[in-house]
Design an enzyme around this catalytic site. Structure first.
Site, PDB file in Angstrom:
ATOM      1  N   CYS A 156       0.879  -1.210   0.187  1.00 27.64           N
ATOM      2  CA  CYS A 156      -0.003   0.024   0.023  1.00 27.64           C
ATOM      3  C   CYS A 156       0.882   1.087   0.015  1.00 27.64           C
ATOM      4  CB  CYS A 156      -1.136  -0.069   1.119  1.00 27.64           C
ATOM      5  SG  CYS A 156      -2.592   0.974   0.680  1.00 27.64           S
ATOM      6  N   HIS A 157       0.620   2.327   1.184  1.00 30.29           N
ATOM      7  CA  HIS A 157       1.657   3.228   1.073  1.00 30.29           C
ATOM      8  C   HIS A 157       2.838   2.999   1.839  1.00 30.29           C
ATOM      9  CE1 HIS A 157      -2.470   5.099   0.700  1.00 30.29           C
ATOM     10  NE2 HIS A 157      -1.827   6.160   0.352  1.00 30.29           N
TER      11      HIS A 157
END
Length: 174
Positions: free
Chosen positions: A106-107
């Protein structure tokens, strides 16, 4: 148990994505790996985006690369905080140069961007940071999991089963 004798460090800070922290930890422990958590301070409780707590075993600066076979960086908003610590960036750089397994979802790509280890690497992430990943020199793919040597990356929580199967496969071979 495929990962008996393997040790993994997972990074955390407030607002981690709850599933992206806990699902990998439980899967690795199920396979026999020892998993520790590192935060800004040792013994501190951090809360995930949805309120699930996690307590750090170590402070970032106390983690020694030689003690671990792999590192996990969860997503959520925590990576934007985690990447501000020079000791984390050094840890990621040392893990990379030692070709220890690095997992990011993800991030979490933000941490690897700040560590400046993505130039020419094949990766994925949440589509929201695709431009950041590409601007850091990475080759971005919209796939559930992408592996480039010792670097295993994934997009988001629905991809966790694919991500962990691949992370475990790569770690098992080290």
């Amino acid at each position: 148990m495929k990962l008996q004798g393997k040790k993994v460090i997972s990074l955390l800070h407030h607002d981690f994505e709850d599933l992206e922290l806990w699902y990998p930890i439980y899967r690795l422990r199920e396979e026999g790996a020892v998993v520790h958590l590192a935060g800004e301070e040792a013994g501190k409780e951090y809360k995930g985006k949805y309120g699930v707590p996690a307590q750090s075993d170590y402070a970032y600066g106390d983690v020694k690369v030689d003690d671990y076979d792999a590192i996990l960086v969860p997503g959520g908003w925590a990576p934007d905080k985690i990447r501000r610590f020079p000791e984390v960036l050094s840890l990621i750089q040392e893990m990379n140069s030692s070709e220890k397994v690095i997992g990011q979802i993800c991030h979490a790509g933000w941490v690897l961007i700040s560590a400046k280890i993505l130039k020419g690497k094949k990766v994925t992430s949440t589509p929201g940071i695709r431009d950041d990943m590409e601007n850091a020199g990475a080759i971005w793919y919209d796939e559930p999991v992408v592996t480039d040597g010792h670097l295993v990356s994934s997009r988001r929580p629905p991809d966790l089963p694919d991500y962990m199967r691949e992370f475990i496969r790569v770690l098992e071979q080290k």
